[in-house]
Design an enzyme around this catalytic site. Structure first.
Site, short mmCIF file in Angstrom:
data_model
loop_
_atom_site.label_atom_id
_atom_site.label_comp_id
_atom_site.label_asym_id
_atom_site.label_seq_id
_atom_site.Cartn_x
_atom_site.Cartn_y
_atom_site.Cartn_z
N GLU A 97 0.80 -1.21 0.00
CA GLU A 97 0.00 0.00 0.00
C GLU A 97 0.83 1.26 0.00
OE1 GLU A 97 -3.84 -1.34 2.44
OE2 GLU A 97 -2.19 -0.45 3.51
N CYS A 340 -3.86 3.63 11.17
CA CYS A 340 -2.99 2.67 11.85
C CYS A 340 -3.73 1.41 12.31
CB CYS A 340 -2.37 3.33 13.06
SG CYS A 340 -1.54 4.86 12.67
#
Ligand code: SF4
Length: 365
Positions: A97, A340
């Site tokens: 990513e 996160c």
């Protein structure tokens, strides 16, 4: 010996060396023009260059080089902070990513880059760590992902942060080569000081990085200054103690004349007590520091939780005794799972609390 290399992983001198090794005469000016066209402009139609290089060089490029970018599988825009998470597929099917992060300066962006597919470091609070290491990304893949994101950005990409999937210093050579391409005037055109590399603390590589005199910014993800606690959350701490990390950072501050930056992933009930303040004070005494405080995100399957405002404020107050700048950062992309640790394989980013600038991305926590 004819070998094929991907242009995305090369600086102009690298391309010149590769062509010459294969018997192609090329000038330094020609390789700068070629790389400026291919990487800075993102163009592969070398016939269309305003000042084309000789035909024999262009023909040689066709046989001695490739230029592949990883395939974009998905783009997801966060409706709140407008970060864009890109899911890429490498040639062998590995997924990684990248996140485009809007900066405070209008129409400017930073790109949070992955250095590996998965990660070997196994930090307990990190979704990527639970994947294990799938493989290192090549410099060409890292730069290819950067170029793919940059070419779709509605403005200038002026920063890059290695805080996506992976431990950058576990893939040191490829990350440093990618940074060289990203910061080259004929490459990504990102200033060296606007490239940030984050590490959990691979000390030999920190020492190497310092010795080599790189101008890129370095952030060490500390998260706890107490060895036993840190080792429970971050297995790397079982190998290198906090005191050793402090020595490596001391050497770095002496070499650079700048503060060392620590990242602190704040977890409720875990790492905001007076014991941490005391450990920081003792272990890092005399070392000029700056601390980036990053809240772990909520909605997680691993039992960690976000600190309450009271916990965070008490910690920040207690840290004042250390006299170092403390910068609180926010994860971006939470509403679309790119923050996160919300899902394995989701990179993340953080915003500077004081200025609102999205200077850095946080590891996938
Ligand atoms: S926090 Fe960073 S180093 Fe740790 S497991 Fe996650 S990606 Fe790897």
């Amino acid at each position: 010996m004819n070998t094929t290399v991907d242009l995305h992983g090369l600086t102009p001198p690298d391309l010149a060396a590769h062509l010459r090794q294969n018997g192609v005469t090329v000038t330094d000016a020609e390789t700068r023009r070629l790389m400026g066209w291919a990487i800075s402009q993102g163009r592969l139609d070398f016939d269309q260059m305003p000042k084309p290089v000789p035909r024999r060089v262009r023909d040689a490029l066709g046989t001695l080089t490739t230029a592949h970018r990883p395939r974009v599988l998905e783009r997801v825009t966060d409706p709140i902070d407008h970060s864009v998470r890109y899911l890429f597929e490498a040639h062998d099917g590995k997924i990684f990513e990248t996140v485009r992060i809007p900066l405070h300066k209008e129409n400017h962006f930073s790109v949070c880059l992955s250095s590996q597919a998965g990660c070997a470091m196994k930090c307990d609070f990190c979704a990527t760590g639970r994947l294990g290491l799938l493989r290192n990304l090549t410099a060409a893949e890292i730069v290819g992902a950067f170029c793919a994101v940059r070419d779709e950005a509605p403005g200038r990409v002026s920063g890059a942060v290695f805080m996506g999937q992976g431990e950058p210093f576990h893939n040191y050579d490829a990350v440093l080569q990618a940074a060289a391409v990203l910061s080259h005037p004929c490459g990504g055109r990102v200033a060296q000081k606007s490239i940030t590399i984050s590490t959990v603390g691979l000390i030999p590589r920190i020492e190497q990085f310092t010795k080599e005199g790189h101008k890129y910014r370095l952030i060490v993800s500390l998260t706890s200054a107490i060895d036993e606690k840190r080792a429970r959350m971050m297995p790397v701490a079982g190998r290198w103690k906090v005191a050793q990390l402090a020595q490596a950072l001391k050497a770095r501050t002496q070499a650079t004349g700048r503060r060392a930056t620590l990242a602190w992933v704040l977890m409720g009930g875990v790492n905001h007590g007076q014991d941490e303040v005391e450990a920081l004070k003792t272990t890092f005494a005399g070392i000029p520091l700056r601390l980036n405080l990053i809240d772990i995100n909520d909605s997680r399957p691993d039992g960690y939780r976000r600190a309450t405002d009271a916990e965070r404020n008490a910690f920040m107050d207690a840290l004042q005794i250390l006299g170092m700048p403390i910068v609180r950062r926010y994860s971006v992309g939470q509403s679309e799972d790119s923050a996160c640790g919300m899902l394995a394989g989701k990179a993340s980013a953080a915003l500077d609390d004081a200025s609102g600038r999205a200077l850095q991305a946080a590891p996938a926590l």
